[in-house]
Design an enzyme around this catalytic site. Structure first.
Site, PDB file in Angstrom:
ATOM      1  N   GLN A 181       2.766  10.025   1.177  1.00 40.44           N
ATOM      2  CA  GLN A 181       4.339   9.272   1.257  1.00 40.44           C
ATOM      3  C   GLN A 181       4.965   9.771  -0.037  1.00 40.44           C
ATOM      4  O   GLN A 181       6.135   9.462  -0.192  1.00 40.44           O
ATOM      5  CB  GLN A 181       4.107   7.869   1.321  1.00 40.44           C
ATOM      6  N   GLU A 203      -3.035   2.440   5.599  1.00 41.94           N
ATOM      7  CA  GLU A 203      -3.227   3.489   4.394  1.00 41.94           C
ATOM      8  C   GLU A 203      -4.281   4.727   5.059  1.00 41.94           C
ATOM      9  O   GLU A 203      -3.890   5.785   4.960  1.00 41.94           O
ATOM     10  CB  GLU A 203      -3.486   3.036   3.162  1.00 41.94           C
ATOM     11  N   CYS A 223       6.235  -0.172   7.182  1.00 45.33           N
ATOM     12  CA  CYS A 223       5.763   1.227   6.712  1.00 45.33           C
ATOM     13  C   CYS A 223       6.902   1.475   5.672  1.00 45.33           C
ATOM     14  O   CYS A 223       8.147   1.661   6.027  1.00 45.33           O
ATOM     15  CB  CYS A 223       5.343   2.313   7.572  1.00 45.33           C
ATOM     16  N   LEU A 224       6.763   1.731   4.406  1.00 43.49           N
ATOM     17  CA  LEU A 224       7.821   2.455   3.335  1.00 43.49           C
ATOM     18  C   LEU A 224       8.272   3.605   3.915  1.00 43.49           C
ATOM     19  O   LEU A 224       9.448   3.888   3.457  1.00 43.49           O
ATOM     20  CB  LEU A 224       7.241   2.438   1.803  1.00 43.49           C
ATOM     21  N   HIS A 268      -2.335   7.188   7.370  1.00 44.52           N
ATOM     22  CA  HIS A 268      -1.422   8.173   6.487  1.00 44.52           C
ATOM     23  C   HIS A 268      -2.414   9.206   5.990  1.00 44.52           C
ATOM     24  O   HIS A 268      -1.976  10.202   5.911  1.00 44.52           O
ATOM     25  CB  HIS A 268      -1.026   7.296   5.454  1.00 44.52           C
ATOM     26  N   GLY A 309       0.833  -1.211  -0.001  1.00 50.96           N
ATOM     27  CA  GLY A 309       0.153   0.115   0.035  1.00 50.96           C
ATOM     28  C   GLY A 309       0.908   1.130   0.156  1.00 50.96           C
ATOM     29  O   GLY A 309       2.210   1.223   0.389  1.00 50.96           O
TER      30      GLY A 309
HETATM   31 ZN    ZN Z   1       2.863   3.282   5.771  1.00 50.11          ZN
END
Ligand code: ZN
Length: 191
Positions: free
Chosen positions: A50, A150, A107-108, A153, A45
């Site tokens: 981001q 997500e 998390c990226l 976020h 996701g």
């Molecule tokens: Zn994340």
């Protein structure tokens, strides 16, 4: 186009996303770029924040994950998760349908950091799709977990806000280092 993924310490990650009233060509391009970026990073996701946009927009794809299953219901009937992917959610809203379960999350925007997070196991979701058409479904397992991550976020909430104090303390050296690296990158860009 693959976009840079913003890391912890970038102010936009704390911004609540604005609602998208119309899917413009610019939004369509952003969606395509977000998919490319997520695939390259091997994520399930990615939220608009981001990649630097405070918008109510997220993309997901759980097809690559086989060890953590997902469930899907469309019109109350079980449906195939894979054929529902990839998934675009615009202005999503969710309701919990079950008790919370705890499971690992990453998390990226926080490379190499993982922690157990508690969230409802299944949820109902309503959102607009990539054409601006309403869609509604119910899901569980990994997909439900990813959507809730997500959606956080999109509201400026990060997984460090939901982990136990103990886990956050364990990750503290990495968090401090990541934030410092981001500050350096920001200063360099602004200076
Ligand atoms: Zn994340």
């Amino acid at each position: 186009m693959v976009l840079p993924i913003l890391k912890y310490g970038q102010p936009v990650l704390r911004k609540k996303g604005a609602r998208i009233e119309r899917v413009t060509p610019g939004i369509s391009r952003l969606i395509a770029d977000m998919f490319e970026t997520m695939q390259e990073a091997r994520g399930v996701g990615l939220a608009a924040q981001q990649v630097g946009y405070a918008l109510q927009l997220t993309v997901l794809d759980v097809r690559e994950v086989i060890d953590r299953p997902s469930t899907l219901q469309l019109d109350g009937q079980p449906a195939d998760v894979n054929s529902f992917m990839p998934l675009v959610l615009i202005n999503p809203e969710i309701k919990p349908l079950s008790a919370k379960v705890t499971g690992p999350e990453g998390c990226l925007s926080f490379p190499e950091m993982y922690a157990d997070i508690s969230r409802p196991e299944s949820i109902s979701v309503s959102a607009l799709d990539e054409r601006g058409k309403p869609k509604a479904f119910q899901c569980g397992g990994l997909l439900a977990k990813a959507i809730q991550h997500e959606l956080d976020h999109l509201n400026g909430i990060l997984f460090i806000d939901r982990m136990s104090a103990e886990d956050k303390l364990k990750l503290k050296p990495q968090l401090v280092a990541l934030r410092a690296a981001t500050q350096v990158a920001l200063a360099h860009k602004n200076g």
